[in-house]
Write a protein that holds these residues in place. Sequence first.
Motif, mmCIF file in Angstrom:
data_model
loop_
_atom_site.group_PDB
_atom_site.id
_atom_site.type_symbol
_atom_site.label_atom_id
_atom_site.label_comp_id
_atom_site.label_asym_id
_atom_site.label_seq_id
_atom_site.Cartn_x
_atom_site.Cartn_y
_atom_site.Cartn_z
ATOM 1 N N TRP A 124 0.842 -1.177 0.000
ATOM 2 C CA TRP A 124 0.000 0.000 0.000
ATOM 3 C C TRP A 124 0.881 1.232 0.000
ATOM 4 O O TRP A 124 2.069 1.168 0.287
ATOM 5 C CB TRP A 124 -0.966 0.011 1.188
ATOM 6 N N ILE A 125 0.268 2.365 -0.319
ATOM 7 C CA ILE A 125 0.957 3.644 -0.326
ATOM 8 C C ILE A 125 0.351 4.483 0.788
ATOM 9 O O ILE A 125 -0.873 4.592 0.894
ATOM 10 C CB ILE A 125 0.764 4.380 -1.683
ATOM 11 N N GLU A 126 1.218 5.065 1.617
ATOM 12 C CA GLU A 126 0.763 5.927 2.700
ATOM 13 C C GLU A 126 1.091 7.380 2.394
ATOM 14 O O GLU A 126 2.064 7.676 1.700
ATOM 15 C CB GLU A 126 1.436 5.555 4.018
ATOM 16 N N GLN A 127 0.269 8.261 2.939
ATOM 17 C CA GLN A 127 0.516 9.687 2.860
ATOM 18 C C GLN A 127 0.118 10.257 4.213
ATOM 19 O O GLN A 127 -0.997 9.998 4.688
ATOM 20 C CB GLN A 127 -0.310 10.299 1.733
ATOM 21 N N LYS A 128 1.027 10.985 4.833
ATOM 22 C CA LYS A 128 0.778 11.553 6.165
ATOM 23 C C LYS A 128 0.385 10.462 7.160
ATOM 24 O O LYS A 128 -0.564 10.606 7.924
ATOM 25 C CB LYS A 128 -0.287 12.648 6.101
ATOM 26 N N ASN A 129 1.089 9.338 7.104
ATOM 27 C CA ASN A 129 0.893 8.202 8.005
ATOM 28 C C ASN A 129 -0.480 7.550 7.898
ATOM 29 O O ASN A 129 -0.926 6.873 8.816
ATOM 30 C CB ASN A 129 1.183 8.582 9.461
ATOM 31 N N ILE A 170 -3.096 5.283 5.079
ATOM 32 C CA ILE A 170 -3.127 4.591 3.791
ATOM 33 C C ILE A 170 -3.777 5.498 2.760
ATOM 34 O O ILE A 170 -4.856 6.040 2.997
ATOM 35 C CB ILE A 170 -3.904 3.264 3.893
ATOM 36 N N TYR A 171 -3.101 5.692 1.643
ATOM 37 C CA TYR A 171 -3.639 6.468 0.528
ATOM 38 C C TYR A 171 -4.387 5.531 -0.415
ATOM 39 O O TYR A 171 -5.540 5.734 -0.713
ATOM 40 C CB TYR A 171 -2.494 7.189 -0.200
ATOM 41 N N ILE A 172 -3.700 4.485 -0.871
ATOM 42 C CA ILE A 172 -4.325 3.464 -1.720
ATOM 43 C C ILE A 172 -3.601 2.144 -1.457
ATOM 44 O O ILE A 172 -2.401 2.126 -1.224
ATOM 45 C CB ILE A 172 -4.301 3.836 -3.229
ATOM 46 N N GLY A 173 -4.361 1.076 -1.494
ATOM 47 C CA GLY A 173 -3.784 -0.240 -1.264
ATOM 48 C C GLY A 173 -4.596 -1.310 -1.952
ATOM 49 O O GLY A 173 -5.510 -1.029 -2.738
ATOM 50 N N ILE A 174 -4.271 -2.532 -1.642
ATOM 51 C CA ILE A 174 -4.911 -3.663 -2.288
ATOM 52 C C ILE A 174 -6.419 -3.699 -1.993
ATOM 53 O O ILE A 174 -7.234 -3.915 -2.885
ATOM 54 C CB ILE A 174 -4.244 -4.981 -1.855
ATOM 55 N N GLY A 175 -6.807 -3.476 -0.754
ATOM 56 C CA GLY A 175 -8.221 -3.551 -0.397
ATOM 57 C C GLY A 175 -9.069 -2.556 -1.174
ATOM 58 O O GLY A 175 -10.101 -2.915 -1.748
ATOM 59 N N SER A 176 -8.636 -1.310 -1.196
ATOM 60 C CA SER A 176 -9.376 -0.280 -1.945
ATOM 61 C C SER A 176 -9.377 -0.586 -3.433
ATOM 62 O O SER A 176 -10.390 -0.395 -4.119
ATOM 63 C CB SER A 176 -8.751 1.096 -1.712
ATOM 64 N N THR A 177 -8.254 -1.051 -3.937
ATOM 65 C CA THR A 177 -8.151 -1.353 -5.365
ATOM 66 C C THR A 177 -9.077 -2.507 -5.745
ATOM 67 O O THR A 177 -9.766 -2.440 -6.765
ATOM 68 C CB THR A 177 -6.698 -1.680 -5.745
ATOM 69 N N LEU A 178 -9.110 -3.544 -4.926
ATOM 70 C CA LEU A 178 -10.019 -4.665 -5.194
ATOM 71 C C LEU A 178 -11.473 -4.213 -5.171
ATOM 72 O O LEU A 178 -12.273 -4.630 -6.005
ATOM 73 C CB LEU A 178 -9.815 -5.789 -4.178
ATOM 74 N N LEU A 179 -11.815 -3.356 -4.216
ATOM 75 C CA LEU A 179 -13.186 -2.863 -4.138
ATOM 76 C C LEU A 179 -13.537 -2.076 -5.399
ATOM 77 O O LEU A 179 -14.583 -2.300 -6.014
ATOM 78 C CB LEU A 179 -13.376 -2.004 -2.884
ATOM 79 N N LEU A 180 -12.655 -1.176 -5.820
ATOM 80 C CA LEU A 180 -12.901 -0.404 -7.041
ATOM 81 C C LEU A 180 -13.005 -1.321 -8.255
ATOM 82 O O LEU A 180 -13.871 -1.133 -9.119
ATOM 83 C CB LEU A 180 -11.790 0.627 -7.255
ATOM 84 N N GLN A 181 -12.140 -2.314 -8.309
ATOM 85 C CA GLN A 181 -12.132 -3.261 -9.426
ATOM 86 C C GLN A 181 -13.484 -3.998 -9.524
ATOM 87 O O GLN A 181 -14.042 -4.142 -10.613
ATOM 88 C CB GLN A 181 -10.986 -4.238 -9.205
ATOM 89 N N HIS A 182 -14.004 -4.425 -8.392
ATOM 90 C CA HIS A 182 -15.274 -5.149 -8.386
ATOM 91 C C HIS A 182 -16.457 -4.221 -8.679
ATOM 92 O O HIS A 182 -17.416 -4.633 -9.330
ATOM 93 C CB HIS A 182 -15.461 -5.893 -7.065
ATOM 94 N N ILE A 183 -16.393 -2.996 -8.204
ATOM 95 C CA ILE A 183 -17.447 -2.028 -8.529
ATOM 96 C C ILE A 183 -17.481 -1.807 -10.037
ATOM 97 O O ILE A 183 -18.544 -1.775 -10.655
ATOM 98 C CB ILE A 183 -17.238 -0.696 -7.782
ATOM 99 N N GLN A 184 -16.305 -1.679 -10.638
ATOM 100 C CA GLN A 184 -16.237 -1.475 -12.087
ATOM 101 C C GLN A 184 -16.825 -2.669 -12.838
ATOM 102 O O GLN A 184 -17.598 -2.511 -13.774
ATOM 103 C CB GLN A 184 -14.799 -1.247 -12.532
ATOM 104 N N ALA A 189 -11.663 6.077 1.772
ATOM 105 C CA ALA A 189 -10.680 6.249 0.692
ATOM 106 C C ALA A 189 -10.903 7.575 -0.020
ATOM 107 O O ALA A 189 -9.951 8.311 -0.288
ATOM 108 C CB ALA A 189 -10.760 5.081 -0.289
ATOM 109 N N GLU A 190 -12.153 7.890 -0.310
ATOM 110 C CA GLU A 190 -12.445 9.157 -0.989
ATOM 111 C C GLU A 190 -12.044 10.358 -0.128
ATOM 112 O O GLU A 190 -11.505 11.343 -0.635
ATOM 113 C CB GLU A 190 -13.933 9.245 -1.350
ATOM 114 N N GLU A 191 -12.268 10.244 1.166
ATOM 115 C CA GLU A 191 -11.896 11.321 2.087
ATOM 116 C C GLU A 191 -10.374 11.510 2.120
ATOM 117 O O GLU A 191 -9.881 12.632 2.043
ATOM 118 C CB GLU A 191 -12.427 10.986 3.481
ATOM 119 N N ARG A 192 -9.636 10.411 2.221
ATOM 120 C CA ARG A 192 -8.165 10.485 2.254
ATOM 121 C C ARG A 192 -7.614 11.052 0.956
ATOM 122 O O ARG A 192 -6.692 11.865 0.949
ATOM 123 C CB ARG A 192 -7.563 9.093 2.473
ATOM 124 N N ILE A 193 -8.169 10.587 -0.161
ATOM 125 C CA ILE A 193 -7.667 10.948 -1.479
ATOM 126 C C ILE A 193 -8.128 12.354 -1.870
ATOM 127 O O ILE A 193 -7.447 13.057 -2.597
ATOM 128 C CB ILE A 193 -8.086 9.880 -2.512
#
Length: 128
Positions: free
Chosen positions: A14-19, A21-35, A61-65
């Motif tokens: 995963w990628i962190e920003q300001k300690n 998680i910015y994006i990681g496997i869990g969020s990516t899998l969720l987006l992938q399945h929504i698509q 995720a949307e709030e962080r990003i």
Amino acid sequence: MTDSNEATLRLRVWIEQKNEIYIGIGSTLLLQHIQKLGSLRKAAEALGMSYRRAWGKLKNAEERIGQPLVAKTKGKGQRFNLSPYGKELMEKFLHFYLDVENYAMRKASEVLEMDVQKSGEFYRDDTE
């Protein structure tokens, strides 16, 4: 070393920003399945999580990003599509993850002198 010369590589990246998680496997899998499924409820079911947990994960995720990752499809009830930024971020992270996974698999095979295989969480055709 084990008797078997086969192993499975499992990574959590995963990628962190300001300690945080910015994006990681869990969020990516969720987006992938929504698509793929056009539905947050169906995406949650496919990933074995509750709708509430999936909704929370998406909103966090949307709030962080700082940008919407999905948009409701007008006139179709609770149908969702990825926002242009959500799709771009998902694809970029997916390609990044796959590159890291390929490198780690080759390096582990070389260093450990084993037949190391990918776990198969992501596949290249997911981005096509």
